[in-house]
Design an enzyme around this catalytic site. Structure first.
Site, PDB file in Angstrom:
ATOM      1  N   GLY A  48       0.806  -1.226   0.000  1.00 28.66           N
ATOM      2  CA  GLY A  48       0.000   0.000   0.000  1.00 28.66           C
ATOM      3  C   GLY A  48       0.833   1.267   0.000  1.00 28.66           C
ATOM      4  O   GLY A  48       0.375   2.325  -0.419  1.00 28.66           O
ATOM      5  N   CYS A 103      -4.603  -9.906  -4.039  1.00 27.47           N
ATOM      6  CA  CYS A 103      -4.180  -8.616  -3.478  1.00 27.47           C
ATOM      7  C   CYS A 103      -4.800  -7.523  -4.345  1.00 27.47           C
ATOM      8  O   CYS A 103      -4.561  -7.493  -5.559  1.00 27.47           O
ATOM      9  CB  CYS A 103      -2.652  -8.541  -3.526  1.00 27.47           C
ATOM     10  N   CYS A 151      -9.178  -4.646   0.405  1.00 29.73           N
ATOM     11  CA  CYS A 151      -7.820  -5.131   0.674  1.00 29.73           C
ATOM     12  C   CYS A 151      -8.031  -6.521   1.250  1.00 29.73           C
ATOM     13  O   CYS A 151      -8.857  -6.698   2.162  1.00 29.73           O
ATOM     14  CB  CYS A 151      -7.116  -4.240   1.687  1.00 29.73           C
TER      15      CYS A 151
HETATM   16  N1  DGL Z   1      -3.426  -7.459   0.799  1.00 33.91           N
HETATM   17  C1  DGL Z   1      -3.105  -6.399  -0.058  1.00 33.91           C
HETATM   18  C2  DGL Z   1      -4.308  -5.788  -0.739  1.00 33.91           C
HETATM   19  O1  DGL Z   1      -5.243  -6.447  -0.995  1.00 33.91           O
HETATM   20  C3  DGL Z   1      -2.000  -5.439   0.263  1.00 33.91           C
HETATM   21  C4  DGL Z   1      -1.721  -4.971   1.651  1.00 33.91           C
HETATM   22  C5  DGL Z   1      -0.382  -4.246   1.686  1.00 33.91           C
HETATM   23  O2  DGL Z   1       0.634  -4.911   1.457  1.00 33.91           O
HETATM   24  O3  DGL Z   1      -0.367  -3.002   1.895  1.00 33.91           O
HETATM   25  O4  DGL Z   1      -4.342  -4.661  -1.108  1.00 33.91           O
END
Ligand code: DGL
Length: 263
Positions: free
Chosen positions: A44, A75, A189
Site C-alpha cells: 500500500g 491482493c 484489501c
Molecule cells: N493485501 C493487499 C491488498 O489487498 C496489500 C496490503 C499491503 O501490502 O499493503 O491490497
C-alpha cells in the site's frame, strides 16, 4: 491438465488467505502454493511503477518452479495496478482481486458506499472506473488504511487486536461528508476480512463485502473441466522475507498451509 498442478495465490502478506479460504471450500483437493512477498510488504505504501515491475518479476520464477494451472493475484493493490503487466508476462490464466463495488452497489439502500483499501488501491483509476460502471448513482467514499493492514498481519501473528484499535484505524472513513449514510463497506484489501469480527463489532449496522467468495467461484468455473487429486494435500507457503514465527505457522496451518518455505 496434470491433476497435481497447483493453484498459485499471491499477496504481499497474509491477506490472500481470505481468497484461499473460500477457494478451498469449493475445491478441497486443489493443490495450493501460497506466495507472499513479505520482504516487499506493505504494498500500500509502494509506487505504481514499483508494483508493476516487482510483481511479474517475482511471479515468473515461481511459476517456472511450480507449474501452476492458474495464478490468483489475491491482493487488490497488486491487481488494480499490475494485472495487465502480470497477464502479459505469464502464459497462463491469471485471476485478479478488485474492489467489490458491484456487489456493494447491489446491496446499498442508502446509495452511499465506503471503500476501504490500501492507500495505493484507493487512488487507482481502476477504482474510479468500477465506481462509474457499477455504482454511478452512489456516493463512493474511499479511505486507505495502512494501520488496518498492520493489524491484520498482527492478528495472524498471534498478537491480540482490540475492537478499539480497529475502530480507530477505520474511523477516518466515517468522518467524511455524508459518511454517516454509509450502509455498505467494501473491504478492498484482502487483509481486511481477517478482521471481520472486529470490524462488525466496531461498526454494527454496516454491511461488509469483499471479493473472496466471488473469486473462488470464478476459479472453480475456470477449472471446471480439469481434474484434481483424489485427496487433499498439505499446501505450500513461500515467503520472500524472514521465516514466520510460531503463532503465524499455526495460523497458516489453519488455512491448510503446512509446508512453509523461505528463500
Ligand atoms: N493485501 C493487499 C491488498 O489487498 C496489500 C496490503 C499491503 O501490502 O499493503 O491490497
Amino acid at each position: 491438465m496434470d491433476p497435481a498442478a497447483p493453484l498459485l495465490f499471491f499477496d504481499s502478506g497474509v491477506g490472500g488467505l481470505t481468497v484461499l479460504q473460500p477457494t478451498r471450500a469449493l475445491l478441497p483437493n486443489a493443490p495450493i502454493v501460497y506466495f507472499a512477498d513479505s520482504a516487499g510488504f506493505p504494498y500500500g505504501a509502494r509506487s505504481e511503477a514499483d508494483i508493476a515491475k516487482r510483481v511479474p518479476a517475482l511471479l515468473a520464477p515461481v511459476v517456472e518452479r511450480f507449474h501452476p494451472r492458474l495464478v490468483v493475484i489475491a491482493c487488490n493493490t497488486a491487481s488494480t495496478i499490475a494485472l495487465t503487466t502480470v497477464r502479459a508476462a505469464l502464459d497462463l490464466p491469471v485471476v485478479g482481486t478488485v474492489p467489490a463495488i458491484k456487489p456493494a452497489s447491489e446491496m446499498s439502500k442508502s446509495r452511499v458506499i465506503g471503500v476501504l483499501g490500501t492507500q495505493a488501491t484507493v487512488r487507482q483509476p481502476y477504482v474510479d472506473d468500477l465506481a462509474a460502471r457499477f455504482a454511478a448513482d452512489c456516493t463512493v467514499i474511499r479511505h486507505g488504511s495502512p494501520e488496518l493492514v498492520e493489524l491484520a498481519e498482527a492478528k495472524l501473528a498471534g498478537v491480540a487486536v482490540s475492537v478499539e484499535a480497529v475502530r480507530a484505524a477505520v474511523q477516518p472513513l466515517f468522518d467524511a461528508e455524508r459518511a454517516r449514510e454509509i450502509d455498505v463497506v467494501v473491504l478492498a484489501c484482502t487483509h481486511f476480512p481477517l478482521l471481520d469480527e472486529e470490524l462488525r463489532a466496531a461498526f454494527p449496522g454496516v454491511a461488509l463485502t469483499d471479493g473472496g467468495p466471488g473469486i473462488a467461484r470464478r476459479i472453480a468455473f475456470l477449472t471446471r473441466d480439469q481434474s484434481w487429486p483424489s485427496e487433499p494435500s498439505p499446501g505450500i507457503a513461500l515467503f520472500t522475507g524472514a521465516a514466520p514465527g510460531g503463532p503465524l505457522l499455526h495460523s497458516l496451518a489453519r488455512f491448510g498451509l503446512e509446508d512453509v518455505r523461505t528463500p
